[in-house]
Write an enzyme that holds these catalytic residues in place. Structure first.
Site, short mmCIF file in Angstrom:
data_model
loop_
_atom_site.label_atom_id
_atom_site.label_comp_id
_atom_site.label_asym_id
_atom_site.label_seq_id
_atom_site.Cartn_x
_atom_site.Cartn_y
_atom_site.Cartn_z
N SER A 179 0.71 -1.35 -0.27
CA SER A 179 0.09 -0.03 -0.54
C SER A 179 1.05 1.03 0.03
O SER A 179 2.16 1.55 0.33
CB SER A 179 -0.65 -0.13 1.12
OG SER A 179 -1.70 1.27 1.93
N TYR A 208 -2.88 -0.66 10.07
CA TYR A 208 -2.34 -1.31 8.76
C TYR A 208 -0.98 -0.81 7.72
O TYR A 208 -1.04 -1.86 6.59
CB TYR A 208 -3.89 -0.61 7.76
CG TYR A 208 -3.84 -0.95 6.03
CD1 TYR A 208 -4.61 -2.10 5.54
CD2 TYR A 208 -3.14 0.01 4.85
CE1 TYR A 208 -4.75 -2.34 4.89
CE2 TYR A 208 -3.85 -0.65 4.10
CZ TYR A 208 -4.04 -1.57 3.60
OH TYR A 208 -4.39 -2.46 2.39
#
Length: 253
Positions: free
Chosen positions: A145, A158
């Site tokens: 990400s 995350y």
């Protein structure tokens, strides 16, 4: 019976980036094992779309966060490979994932363990289980990400775990180099899918805010990430190994 094409396993490919990856691979004549967690009908639709593109596909259930299920999944993969006319596969895309909006203040041990299980432990152990079935000279792409490079509110669990995924690929590339297997990581920015409740796609304010910080002036879609993954697995990119490719349109440059 020999396989008529190379074969990829793409986790979490019933929708979003995983789905588009499978379709872009099909455009290149590559068949796929599509995995889904709960959306069986959507996975079946992907299989049919692959067939229309002239390749083959089989849909299998997989809970990447439950490592105890992996032996059963490997048995299913062996059966699926037989259906596809092969004994082994060529490419693996560790794409399946779940969202987290936890902060340092409110993140819980339960959520930390769950995100770790899906995004790091699962891909690590699943890759380990699948390696004996993988052809030499293939390729692996893990999905990280942009949040591993830049910080964003509500991503305290995350983002760091995705950063760990980025580090993992360098070790994977080092260990698998003797088999001619390349390993890279694709780091999407905010993509307009149903991920994280579809917030990037459906919330106009969020969409506008992200676009305003992106050099290309808009939010990307899964159709802009899938081709990058498919390309990284192609022979054109055989000499790219152990690298991070961010696909974010120039977000927060």
């Amino acid at each position: 019976m020999p396989s008529l094409s190379r074969i990829a396993i793409v986790t979490g490919s019933s929708r979003g980036i995983g789905r588009d990856t499978v379709l872009r691979l099909a455009d290149r004549g590559i068949s796929s094992i599509v995995t889904y967690h709960s959306a069986r009908e959507a996975a079946d639709e992907v299989v049919e779309a692959v067939k229309r593109a002239g390749a083959s596909a089989v849909a299998l259930h997989l809970d990447v966060g439950r490592a105890s299920s992996f032996d059963g999944f490997i048995a299913d993969v062996r059966s699926a490979l037989t259906t596809l006319g092969a004994e082994r596969f060529d490419y693996l895309v560790n794409n399946a994932g779940t969202a987290s909006t936890a902060t340092l203040a409110n993140g819980t041990e339960t959520e930390l363990d769950a995100i770790f299980a899906v995004h790091f432990r699962g891909p690590f152990l699943l890759t380990q289980k699948l390696l004996p079935l993988m052809n030499d000279g293939g390729g692996i792409v893990n999905i990280a990400s942009g949040l591993a490079r830049f910080s964003f509110p509500g991503r305290a669990i995350y983002g760091p775990i995705k950063a760990a995924v980025e580090t993992l690929i360098r070790y994977m590339a080092l260990e698998l180099g003797s088999r001619g297997v390349s390993v890279n990581v694709v780091a999407p920015g905010a993509i307009a899918t149903d991920f994280s409740g579809g917030v990037t796609r459906d919330n106009a304010d969020v969409n506008k805010a992200i676009a305003s910080q992106t050099a290309l002036g808009r939010v990307g879609g899964p159709e802009e990430v899938g081709p990058v993954i498919a390309a990284l697995l192609s022979d054109d990119f055989r000499w790219v190994n152990g690298q991070r490719i961010e696909v974010a349109g120039g977000f927060r440059l």
